[in-house]
Motif scaffolding. Structure first.
Motif, PDB file in Angstrom:
ATOM      1  N   CYS A  45       0.811  -1.221   0.000  1.00  0.00           N
ATOM      2  CA  CYS A  45       0.000   0.000   0.000  1.00  0.00           C
ATOM      3  C   CYS A  45       0.843   1.269   0.000  1.00  0.00           C
ATOM      4  N   HIS A  47       2.075   2.651   2.659  1.00  0.00           N
ATOM      5  CA  HIS A  47       1.914   3.402   3.904  1.00  0.00           C
ATOM      6  C   HIS A  47       1.364   2.484   4.991  1.00  0.00           C
ATOM      7  N   SER A  48       1.464   2.931   6.220  1.00  0.00           N
ATOM      8  CA  SER A  48       0.916   2.212   7.365  1.00  0.00           C
ATOM      9  C   SER A  48      -0.149   3.087   8.006  1.00  0.00           C
ATOM     10  N   CYS A  49      -1.351   2.566   8.102  1.00  0.00           N
ATOM     11  CA  CYS A  49      -2.456   3.320   8.682  1.00  0.00           C
ATOM     12  C   CYS A  49      -3.435   2.360   9.326  1.00  0.00           C
ATOM     13  N   THR A  51      -6.397   1.614   8.480  1.00  0.00           N
ATOM     14  CA  THR A  51      -7.098   0.817   7.470  1.00  0.00           C
ATOM     15  C   THR A  51      -6.261  -0.381   7.042  1.00  0.00           C
ATOM     16  N   VAL A  52      -4.987  -0.147   6.764  1.00  0.00           N
ATOM     17  CA  VAL A  52      -4.098  -1.237   6.348  1.00  0.00           C
ATOM     18  C   VAL A  52      -3.950  -2.244   7.484  1.00  0.00           C
ATOM     19  N   THR A  89     -12.510   3.496   1.953  1.00  0.00           N
ATOM     20  CA  THR A  89     -11.212   2.787   1.967  1.00  0.00           C
ATOM     21  C   THR A  89     -11.362   1.326   1.554  1.00  0.00           C
ATOM     22  N   VAL A  92      -8.425  -0.039  -0.541  1.00  0.00           N
ATOM     23  CA  VAL A  92      -7.197  -0.307   0.218  1.00  0.00           C
ATOM     24  C   VAL A  92      -7.328  -1.636   0.960  1.00  0.00           C
ATOM     25  N   THR A  93      -8.464  -1.830   1.615  1.00  0.00           N
ATOM     26  CA  THR A  93      -8.703  -3.084   2.322  1.00  0.00           C
ATOM     27  C   THR A  93      -8.655  -4.261   1.361  1.00  0.00           C
ATOM     28  N   ALA A  95      -7.059  -4.564  -1.421  1.00  0.00           N
ATOM     29  CA  ALA A  95      -5.693  -4.833  -1.886  1.00  0.00           C
ATOM     30  C   ALA A  95      -4.968  -5.741  -0.907  1.00  0.00           C
ATOM     31  N   VAL A  96      -5.169  -5.493   0.389  1.00  0.00           N
ATOM     32  CA  VAL A  96      -4.535  -6.332   1.412  1.00  0.00           C
ATOM     33  C   VAL A  96      -5.172  -7.723   1.419  1.00  0.00           C
TER      34      VAL A  96
END
Length: 207
Positions: A45, A47-49, A51-52, A89, A92-93, A95-96
């Motif tokens: 991603c 970044h670290s947040c 959501t990730v 988001t 993003v979710t 993608a993980v």
């Protein structure tokens, strides 16, 4: 400058060990055994947040519930997201989720040979009518779990109310921006370390 200088707590996050038959078939990994860590999701991603971190935890805990003591089979499971692909988001979710499960939307790997062995295409759906944020289903047994993360149980520190607008607006001083980053990752750490095993934080329901 040294690359990948992540916060130390990344190494304390849960580790996901899975088996990918395609990796074994193509000789990429002995017996197809792979290991994923939180930093892999961060690299994906960029970044670290929260959501990730939340997406990573939902998959790890969901697969633990689905497979128990067995090794999860990457590429042999389906995933469904409650949100639409362009909603909030969700992307993003997703993608993980794809990284860890192998389940892909229509852009995924179509398989090998006439029978499409090891196909991952159309195993990830959006806008699903499900109770939780994410649904994971085993293709071999049909077992499924609904997973939901209660992020409100770990809010940002009160100090972020003043720092966030400055950081986003580009008016934060170097010291304020450093503090913003510390508080941002503090919440990520709370997700991955402090609340990772709290059943009220990650709600899992068998379907």
């Amino acid at each position: 400058m040294q690359a990948n200088r992540f916060p130390d707590f990344f190494q304390q996050a849960p580790v996901l060990r899975i088996q990918d038959p395609l990796a074994e078939f193509l000789g990429a990994s002995e017996q197809g055994l792979l290991e994923y860590r939180y930093e892999d999701a961060v690299k994906l991603c960029g970044h670290s947040c929260p959501t990730v971190a939340g997406a990573y935890l939902m998959v790890v805990k969901g697969l633990q519930a689905l497979y128990g003591d067995d090794i999860p089979q990457r590429g042999d499971m389906e995933a469904a997201m409650q949100g639409q692909r362009n909603e909030g988001t969700t992307g993003v979710t997703a993608a993980v989720v794809q990284l860890l499960t192998g389940a892909a939307p229509e852009t995924g790997f179509g398989g090998i040979g006439m029978q499409g062995r090891f196909a991952r295409r159309n195993l990830l759906q959006f806008g699903a009518d499900i109770k939780g944020t994410l649904l994971l289903r085993r293709k071999d047994t049909g077992q499924a779990v609904s997973v939901h993360l209660n992020s409100h149980l770990s809010p940002f520190a009160e100090e972020m109310r003043a720092l966030l607008p400055k950081a986003v607006g580009g008016t934060a001083t170097p010291e304020e921006h450093r503090r913003f980053g510390e508080l941002w990752q503090a919440r990520v750490k709370a997700f991955l370390i402090d609340l990772a095993d709290d059943p009220q934080f990650i709600e899992i329901e068998e379907i």
